[in-house]
Write a protein that holds these residues in place. Structure first.
Motif, PDB file in Angstrom:
ATOM      1  N   VAL A   1       0.849  -1.193   0.000  1.00 46.54           N
ATOM      2  CA  VAL A   1       0.000   0.000   0.000  1.00 46.54           C
ATOM      3  C   VAL A   1       0.887   1.246   0.000  1.00 46.54           C
ATOM      4  N   GLY A   2       0.646   2.144  -0.943  1.00 46.56           N
ATOM      5  CA  GLY A   2       1.334   3.423  -0.941  1.00 46.56           C
ATOM      6  C   GLY A   2       0.667   4.372   0.036  1.00 46.56           C
ATOM      7  N   VAL A   3       1.450   5.039   0.856  1.00 48.04           N
ATOM      8  CA  VAL A   3       0.915   5.963   1.862  1.00 48.04           C
ATOM      9  C   VAL A   3       1.736   7.240   1.863  1.00 48.04           C
ATOM     10  N   GLN A   4       1.157   8.282   2.441  1.00 48.36           N
ATOM     11  CA  GLN A   4       1.834   9.557   2.618  1.00 48.36           C
ATOM     12  C   GLN A   4       1.523  10.091   4.006  1.00 48.36           C
ATOM     13  N   GLY A   5       2.540  10.389   4.778  1.00 46.14           N
ATOM     14  CA  GLY A   5       2.319  10.935   6.108  1.00 46.14           C
ATOM     15  C   GLY A   5       2.968  10.095   7.181  1.00 46.14           C
ATOM     16  N   GLU A   6       2.676  10.443   8.440  1.00 46.06           N
ATOM     17  CA  GLU A   6       3.298   9.774   9.571  1.00 46.06           C
ATOM     18  C   GLU A   6       2.411   8.685  10.167  1.00 46.06           C
ATOM     19  N   GLU A   7       1.172   8.556   9.679  1.00 38.63           N
ATOM     20  CA  GLU A   7       0.277   7.536  10.204  1.00 38.63           C
ATOM     21  C   GLU A   7      -0.404   6.808   9.052  1.00 38.63           C
ATOM     22  N   ALA A   8      -0.705   5.530   9.265  1.00 36.53           N
ATOM     23  CA  ALA A   8      -1.447   4.746   8.279  1.00 36.53           C
ATOM     24  C   ALA A   8      -2.241   3.673   8.987  1.00 36.53           C
ATOM     25  N   ASN A   9      -3.458   3.417   8.496  1.00 38.41           N
ATOM     26  CA  ASN A   9      -4.315   2.359   9.010  1.00 38.41           C
ATOM     27  C   ASN A   9      -4.747   1.502   7.825  1.00 38.41           C
ATOM     28  N   ILE A  10      -4.441   0.212   7.898  1.00 39.86           N
ATOM     29  CA  ILE A  10      -4.662  -0.684   6.768  1.00 39.86           C
ATOM     30  C   ILE A  10      -5.536  -1.852   7.200  1.00 39.86           C
ATOM     31  N   ASP A  11      -6.591  -2.103   6.435  1.00 38.90           N
ATOM     32  CA  ASP A  11      -7.492  -3.219   6.713  1.00 38.90           C
ATOM     33  C   ASP A  11      -6.878  -4.488   6.138  1.00 38.90           C
ATOM     34  N   THR A  12      -6.595  -5.458   7.012  1.00 42.46           N
ATOM     35  CA  THR A  12      -5.956  -6.713   6.578  1.00 42.46           C
ATOM     36  C   THR A  12      -6.894  -7.908   6.669  1.00 42.46           C
ATOM     37  N   GLU A  13      -8.207  -7.643   6.689  1.00 43.08           N
ATOM     38  CA  GLU A  13      -9.175  -8.720   6.877  1.00 43.08           C
ATOM     39  C   GLU A  13      -9.027  -9.801   5.815  1.00 43.08           C
ATOM     40  N   ALA A  14      -8.624  -9.415   4.595  1.00 44.19           N
ATOM     41  CA  ALA A  14      -8.537 -10.376   3.498  1.00 44.19           C
ATOM     42  C   ALA A  14      -7.306 -11.282   3.591  1.00 44.19           C
ATOM     43  N   LEU A  15      -6.394 -10.974   4.507  1.00 42.25           N
ATOM     44  CA  LEU A  15      -5.154 -11.741   4.601  1.00 42.25           C
ATOM     45  C   LEU A  15      -5.327 -12.929   5.534  1.00 42.25           C
ATOM     46  N   GLN A  16      -4.832 -14.068   5.092  1.00 38.43           N
ATOM     47  CA  GLN A  16      -4.883 -15.264   5.917  1.00 38.43           C
ATOM     48  C   GLN A  16      -3.623 -15.387   6.753  1.00 38.43           C
ATOM     49  N   GLY A  17      -3.750 -15.980   7.938  1.00 38.45           N
ATOM     50  CA  GLY A  17      -2.612 -16.174   8.812  1.00 38.45           C
ATOM     51  C   GLY A  17      -2.648 -15.282  10.025  1.00 38.45           C
ATOM     52  N   HIS A  18      -1.688 -15.529  10.921  1.00 41.10           N
ATOM     53  CA  HIS A  18      -1.645 -14.768  12.173  1.00 41.10           C
ATOM     54  C   HIS A  18      -0.317 -14.037  12.359  1.00 41.10           C
ATOM     55  N   MET A  19       0.733 -14.504  11.713  1.00 37.47           N
ATOM     56  CA  MET A  19       2.031 -13.859  11.842  1.00 37.47           C
ATOM     57  C   MET A  19       2.402 -13.180  10.525  1.00 37.47           C
ATOM     58  N   PHE A  20       2.896 -11.940  10.602  1.00 40.94           N
ATOM     59  CA  PHE A  20       3.219 -11.167   9.414  1.00 40.94           C
ATOM     60  C   PHE A  20       4.536 -10.420   9.590  1.00 40.94           C
ATOM     61  N   ILE A  21       5.222 -10.245   8.495  1.00 34.90           N
ATOM     62  CA  ILE A  21       6.400  -9.377   8.458  1.00 34.90           C
ATOM     63  C   ILE A  21       5.968  -8.089   7.768  1.00 34.90           C
ATOM     64  N   VAL A  22       6.122  -6.986   8.456  1.00 33.29           N
ATOM     65  CA  VAL A  22       5.671  -5.689   7.950  1.00 33.29           C
ATOM     66  C   VAL A  22       6.903  -4.844   7.624  1.00 33.29           C
ATOM     67  N   VAL A  23       7.004  -4.448   6.366  1.00 30.45           N
ATOM     68  CA  VAL A  23       8.102  -3.592   5.921  1.00 30.45           C
ATOM     69  C   VAL A  23       7.549  -2.191   5.708  1.00 30.45           C
ATOM     70  N   CYS A  24       8.084  -1.245   6.456  1.00 35.77           N
ATOM     71  CA  CYS A  24       7.646   0.150   6.363  1.00 35.77           C
ATOM     72  C   CYS A  24       8.742   0.957   5.673  1.00 35.77           C
ATOM     73  N   ARG A  25       8.417   1.465   4.500  1.00 38.90           N
ATOM     74  CA  ARG A  25       9.390   2.254   3.736  1.00 38.90           C
ATOM     75  C   ARG A  25       9.125   3.733   3.982  1.00 38.90           C
ATOM     76  N   LEU A  26      10.245   4.453   4.225  1.00 43.64           N
ATOM     77  CA  LEU A  26      10.165   5.848   4.639  1.00 43.64           C
ATOM     78  C   LEU A  26      10.812   6.754   3.606  1.00 43.64           C
ATOM     79  N   GLU A  27      10.529   8.037   3.718  1.00 42.67           N
ATOM     80  CA  GLU A  27      11.192   9.010   2.853  1.00 42.67           C
ATOM     81  C   GLU A  27      12.707   8.922   3.051  1.00 42.67           C
ATOM     82  N   GLY A  28      13.418   9.220   1.993  1.00 37.23           N
ATOM     83  CA  GLY A  28      14.865   9.125   2.078  1.00 37.23           C
ATOM     84  C   GLY A  28      15.381   7.726   1.851  1.00 37.23           C
TER      85      GLY A  28
END
Length: 492
Positions: free
Chosen positions: A455-482
């Protein structure tokens, strides 16, 4: 200036220092008898017809010729005494090497249909600008190679031989009307800045733009399928954004030692050759598509300014020798479930590596020699599936890491990264907040390394609905400016 007359068909214009321009209407084979004082002729315009004997006469006798205009002439066939070892030449053909090394700086080609230019025909001349009209059906090997004064080129849709314009060191702009390039066609054109293709080009041959250090941008067509071996080796190309193309294969060393900073590849890509991005020292952003099944030898070696996170996608089964050697910007690596082999020195000198996410692996991958040379494994956290923990601790090279089973250190639904970022699940909503740098993109992977959501985002906060994703453990990669990034492991 005054007019001179040799025969009724000849006229000349006297120029300073006894040099003059000559206009001649002639028939095939008659030119030598119409030209006098050949050393003084600097410009020659021919109408009527000529043959190979006339063209060789021009090259052999008119040593000070600067301008040759054949636009009003037709080239007839020749058969007779051997000329440079050959006794017959076809019509509409400029023979091999005819004007190679001559002092000609301007050439206008015949406009008759079906014209072919032989190998090396104008190689190493002083020509400054070339227009290849639509009547030209073929250009031979090296036909205009090493024309070191050539600055601009307009070429219609015609078959072009290998090395045709190689080494034209002052060539800055090309208007290309064809649909096919050839091997080394513009190699070592070190001043080439603008390549304008009027038609789709699906195949980039080997070494086509090798050494084009001034070529910063290239417009790949949407139907490009293949980028050949060393095609942009040591070029100035800054970005490879072909994510919306049909690209199927990238050849060995295709972009090695280039100035690439960003690489975006399509999911149609099945093969990336050895050393394709070798020593691209400015490259900081790239993704390996899920359509690839292996990482070739040396492919990203010494990409020193890469993103801090390296995620190998699901489907990758092997990593070649020295594939990621010297990528000292990486601090986190995620291996997919499918990975079974890492080659010699594959991760050598990843000096800032601090964590390996391997909890999605279904078995302990085999290792080549010195895979982790230059790394202190005792300072690198290795996350593994609890069922494989004992196997990793017993395996050579792997056993030296700081090994954790997959749930060790994972909080229930919240994670922080060095006081700069926090992420947590509240039911199916993933909330991410940064403190300082703004978010640009959030990627969610399963433990096996498969990309589930981006998901492309802009700003310091983001809320993402993950209801469609299966599983309980996730690796989340957050890409920042710079171009920085953070990796977190969360339970939902």
């Amino acid at each position: 200036m005054k007019n001179l007359s040799f025969v009724a068909l000849a006229a000349a214009v006297l120029m300073p220092a006894n040099a003059y321009g000559l206009q001649i209407n002639t028939t095939a084979g008659a030119l030598p008898g119409l030209v006098k004082d050949s050393d003084a002729i600097t410009e020659l315009t021919i109408t009527g017809s000529v043959d190979a004997s006339d063209l060789f006469f021009i090259d052999d006798r008119l040593k000070n010729l600067k301008v040759l205009d054949l636009s009003g002439a037709k080239i007839e066939s020749y058969s007779g005494d051997k000329l440079r070892g050959i006794s017959t030449f076809p019509a509409n053909f400029i023979p091999v090497g005819t004007f190679a090394g001559s002092s000609i700086s301007e050439i206008k080609l015949p406009v008759t249909d079906g014209l072919s230019i032989g190998d090396m025909a104008f190689s190493a001349t002083l020509v400054e600008s070339i227009v290849i009209p639509g009547n030209v059906v073929s250009i031979g090997i090296g036909a205009f190679s090493n024309c070191t004064k050539l600055k601009t080129l307009d070429i219609a849709d015609t078959a072009v031989g290998a090395y045709a314009f190689k080494g034209c060191r002052e060539l800055t702009a090309v208007n290309f009307g064809g649909t096919a390039l050839s091997e080394s066609i513009f190699a070592e054109c070190i001043s080439l800045e603008d390549f304008n293709a009027h038609n789709s080009i699906s195949f980039i041959p080997a070494k086509a733009f090798q050494g084009c250090v001034s070529l910063k941008h290239f417009g790949f067509s949407s139907d490009v399928r293949y980028i050949g071996e060393s095609s942009f080796y040591n070029s100035g190309l800054e970005s490879l954004q072909v994510e919306n193309t049909s690209l199927d294969s990238i050849g060995p060393w295709a972009f090695a030692n280039s100035s690439l900073e960003i690489v975006q590849l399509p999911n149609t890509l099945k093969h990336i050759g050895d050393g394709a991005f070798f020593e691209c020292s400015k490259l900081h952003k790239f993704y390996i598509p899920e359509s690839c099944t292996s990482v070739a030898d040396y492919v990203f070696k010494d990409v020193k300014n890469s993103d801090t996170i390296l995620v190998l996608p699901q489907g990758i089964t092997s990593v070649g020798k020295y594939a990621f050697k010297g990528m000292n910007g990486v601090n986190h690596v995620t291996f997919p479930q499918t990975l079974s082999y890492l080659g010699d020195g594959a991760m050598e000198n990843m000096e800032n590596l601090s964590e390996i996410e391997a909890s999605g692996l279904s078995s302990v991958p085999r290792l080549g020699k010195d895979v982790w040379a230059g790394i202190d494994p005792s300072k690198v956290r290795l996350n593994v599936d609890e069922k494989l923990e004992d196997d990793f601790k017993a395996a050579p090279q792997w056993q030296d890491f700081d090994i954790y089973s997959d749930l060790t250190g994972v909080e229930e639904n919240v994670a922080k990264k060095e006081n700069t970022l926090q992420a947590r699940f509240k039911d199916n909503i993933l909330s991410v907040r940064t403190y300082g740098e703004k978010l640009t993109r959030i990627e969610i992977f399963n433990p096996a390394g498969m990309l589930l959501m981006a998901v492309g985002v802009q700003g310091e906060e983001a809320n993402i609905d993950t209801e469609a994703l299966q599983g309980h453990m996730f690796i989340v990669v957050c890409r920042l400016e710079g171009s920085s990034a953070a990796t977190l492991k969360l339970l939902r």
